[in-house]
Write an enzyme that holds these catalytic residues in place. Structure first.
Site, PDB file in Angstrom:
ATOM      1  N   SER A  85       5.611  -5.046  15.182  1.00  0.00           N
ATOM      2  CA  SER A  85       4.416  -5.612  14.576  1.00  0.00           C
ATOM      3  C   SER A  85       4.743  -6.914  13.857  1.00  0.00           C
ATOM      4  O   SER A  85       5.767  -7.028  13.198  1.00  0.00           O
ATOM      5  CB  SER A  85       3.790  -4.636  13.581  1.00  0.00           C
ATOM      6  OG  SER A  85       2.664  -5.220  12.942  1.00  0.00           O
ATOM      7  N   LYS A 109       3.554   3.196  15.342  1.00  0.00           N
ATOM      8  CA  LYS A 109       2.966   1.872  15.580  1.00  0.00           C
ATOM      9  C   LYS A 109       1.474   1.994  15.917  1.00  0.00           C
ATOM     10  O   LYS A 109       0.654   1.173  15.490  1.00  0.00           O
ATOM     11  CB  LYS A 109       3.707   1.162  16.709  1.00  0.00           C
ATOM     12  CG  LYS A 109       3.109  -0.184  17.147  1.00  0.00           C
ATOM     13  CD  LYS A 109       2.952  -1.159  15.980  1.00  0.00           C
ATOM     14  CE  LYS A 109       2.738  -2.598  16.433  1.00  0.00           C
ATOM     15  NZ  LYS A 109       1.610  -2.818  17.309  1.00  0.00           N
ATOM     16  N   HIS A 158      -0.291   2.600  12.737  1.00  0.00           N
ATOM     17  CA  HIS A 158      -0.270   1.306  12.038  1.00  0.00           C
ATOM     18  C   HIS A 158      -1.448   0.452  12.505  1.00  0.00           C
ATOM     19  O   HIS A 158      -2.175  -0.132  11.699  1.00  0.00           O
ATOM     20  CB  HIS A 158       1.054   0.593  12.322  1.00  0.00           C
ATOM     21  CG  HIS A 158       1.086  -0.872  12.013  1.00  0.00           C
ATOM     22  ND1 HIS A 158       0.441  -1.813  12.798  1.00  0.00           N
ATOM     23  CD2 HIS A 158       1.691  -1.577  11.024  1.00  0.00           C
ATOM     24  CE1 HIS A 158       0.632  -3.017  12.300  1.00  0.00           C
ATOM     25  NE2 HIS A 158       1.386  -2.907  11.229  1.00  0.00           N
ATOM     26  N   ASN A 159      -1.644   0.377  13.811  1.00  0.00           N
ATOM     27  CA  ASN A 159      -2.738  -0.427  14.353  1.00  0.00           C
ATOM     28  C   ASN A 159      -4.097   0.143  13.974  1.00  0.00           C
ATOM     29  O   ASN A 159      -5.051  -0.604  13.742  1.00  0.00           O
ATOM     30  CB  ASN A 159      -2.612  -0.533  15.869  1.00  0.00           C
ATOM     31  CG  ASN A 159      -1.493  -1.463  16.294  1.00  0.00           C
ATOM     32  OD1 ASN A 159      -0.615  -1.788  15.505  1.00  0.00           O
ATOM     33  ND2 ASN A 159      -1.499  -1.884  17.539  1.00  0.00           N
ATOM     34  N   GLU A 165      -4.756  -0.917  10.544  1.00  0.00           N
ATOM     35  CA  GLU A 165      -5.098  -2.344  10.639  1.00  0.00           C
ATOM     36  C   GLU A 165      -6.570  -2.526  10.995  1.00  0.00           C
ATOM     37  O   GLU A 165      -7.262  -3.350  10.395  1.00  0.00           O
ATOM     38  CB  GLU A 165      -4.211  -2.973  11.710  1.00  0.00           C
ATOM     39  CG  GLU A 165      -4.453  -4.432  12.012  1.00  0.00           C
ATOM     40  CD  GLU A 165      -3.608  -4.890  13.193  1.00  0.00           C
ATOM     41  OE1 GLU A 165      -4.161  -5.501  14.133  1.00  0.00           O
ATOM     42  OE2 GLU A 165      -2.390  -4.630  13.184  1.00  0.00           O
TER      43      GLU A 165
END
Length: 470
Positions: A130, A185, A188-189, A192
């Site tokens: 990222s 990940k 995480h997105n 976001e």
């Protein structure tokens, strides 16, 4: 001066692949690169040809140019392209070689690939990366999964290229076995998505509710970045709002000329779908995904806006009071969003038998990644003491208790404006639901038992029951 064999390789020379290859090379490694497109290879060498690179024209030459065990990364489009590249590599690989998938692959695909390659003695590392192009070039946050053995082999290189946390350590850690890196990940997105939607809704409140210009909103957000909302996403919101339109003699703020249709690459959807499949609640992340989908219906929205005009309403809070409430409301929303994501990781890690350290996850998100923020240091300290739900951490309890009243006030004052605020609503809804001892789910169980004999449990005795309701 080129050595006989390279210590690392990169397949895929798009924006991210090229930047990461340069990052690795800048740390003193010789890097072999390959792309199926000659134009991409030529463009890369034109830009970075003076570096310590070996540009190869085929998969066979690429694998032959690497030290054993081979260590290289794929940065190609997720899905079938990854499988196709792996298939082309297999005849040229040996036992002990390590393939790192640095793209946004779906974690179940990573699990499948890791298992298949393990049978051939080849390590496969699903690795979340990222930070965008700048992060890839200067230092991203890196989330590798895979075996502990493969981690030992690639650790020096990944630590060398990673961003730095608040203490100066590398923003990379071995997240866990097989698909754990890509899963973290993915979440995480999802976080976001949620935070970006909260920022967009805040912009809309100030623009639509208070008639503020983009430059004025930029000033407000600039103030937020100096306090508890200090983070990369708020940092970049300021120049996005300040940018002037310079297209063909146009004037004014560029943001006002950008079409209100949000794109996505699917990782937010993956997070929501996986949470639904596992029976886990991440309402703010899912609301943000839905908001992007709704935004694509521009023609329908435009037509319906004339059928359903918004009522004239002046908010009771004056502008300065709203801005003060907004800062706390945003903070509560961001905390709610992180809490949802962390809880999903905990539940899935238990189901998949991944030993994921949430303190380490928080630490490697402190630098390089898109959701980096000062509050991550508090999460890190909290998770060092306990992996319990984020909302139960003592320092978070205090912050939620202080900021949620402002979130309630913001929603109460803006609902009459007719502004869609799905992220704010769901963030508050999640906090309220997770802090309610006696919910309304007993009513749902009564209805389910009535029409479908689905049974229910009682709160005053053990067992499963069914009633004849008539």
């Amino acid at each position: 001066m080129q050595q006989s064999l390279s210590q690392f390789g990169m397949i895929g020379l798009g924006v991210m692949g090229a930047a990461l290859a340069k990052n690795v090379e800048s740390r003193g490694y010789q890097v072999s690169v390959y792309n199926r497109s000659k134009d991409k290879r030529d463009a890369f060498m034109k830009t970075y040809g003076d570096g310590n690179f070996v540009c190869t024209e085929s998969i066979e030459k690429f694998t032959a140019s690497l030290e054993r065990p081979r260590k290289f990364m794929l940065l190609v489009q997720a899905g079938k392209a990854v499988d196709a590249v792996i298939e082309s590599l297999l005849p040229h690989l040996e036992e002990g070689d390590i393939i790192i998938d640095g793209g946004n692959s779906f974690y179940k695909d990573t699990q499948r690939r890791e298992l298949a390659l393990k049978e051939k003695g080849i390590h496969f590392v699903g690795c979340g990366v990222s930070g965008g192009e700048e992060g890839a070039l200067k230092g991203p946050s890196i989330m590798p999964g895979g075996s502990a053995e493969s981690w030992k082999q690639i650790q020096p290189i990944l630590e060398a290229i990673a961003a730095k946390d608040f203490s100066g350590g590398p923003c990379v850690t071995h997240v866990g076995e097989n698909g754990a890196g890509h899963y973290v990940k993915m979440v995480h997105n999802g976080i976001e998505y949620g935070i970006m939607q909260l920022i967009a809704e805040s912009y809309d409140i100030l623009r639509t509710g208070y008639g503020m210009q983009a430059s004025e909103i930029a000033d407000v957000f600039a103030g937020f970045t100096k306090g508890k909302l200090s983070s990369y996403l708020f940092d970049i919101a300021v120049p996005v709002l300040r940018k002037q339109d310079d297209q063909d003699g146009k004037t004014g703020a560029l943001i006002d000329a950008i079409l209100d249709q949000a794109s996505n690459k699917g990782t937010g959807k993956w997070t929501s779908v996986d949470a639904l499949d596992r029976g886990q609640a991440i309402p703010t992340i899912t609301a943000a995904v839905y908001a992007r989908y709704t935004s694509t219906n521009k023609d329908v929205r435009t037509a319906l806006s004339s059928v359903y005009p918004k009522s004239e309403y002046s908010p009771a809070l004056d502008q300065s009071d709203m801005i003060a409430a907004l800062e706390d409301a945003l903070y509560a929303g961001v905390l709610s969003c992180f809490a949802q994501g962390y809880d999903l990781i905990v539940q899935v890690a238990e189901a998949e038998k991944w030993d994921i350290d949430l303190a380490e996850v928080s630490r490697i998100w402190e630098g390089g990644c898109i959701i980096r923020a000062t509050l991550l240091s508090e999460f890190q300290e909290g998770f060092k003491e306990s992996s319990a739900h984020l909302l139960s951490h003592s320092h978070i309890v205090e912050k939620i208790t202080t900021s949620v009243p402002h979130l309630r006030a913001l929603i109460a004052q803006t609902v009459q404006l007719g502004i869609a605020l799905p992220a704010f609503y769901s963030a508050l809804g999640y906090i309220d639901a997770m802090t309610t001892a006696n919910s309304s789910a007993n009513m749902i169980q009564g209805l389910r038992d009535y029409f479908g004999a689905h049974t229910y449990k009682r709160n005053d005795m053990e067992g499963t029951f069914h009633s004849h309701w008539d």
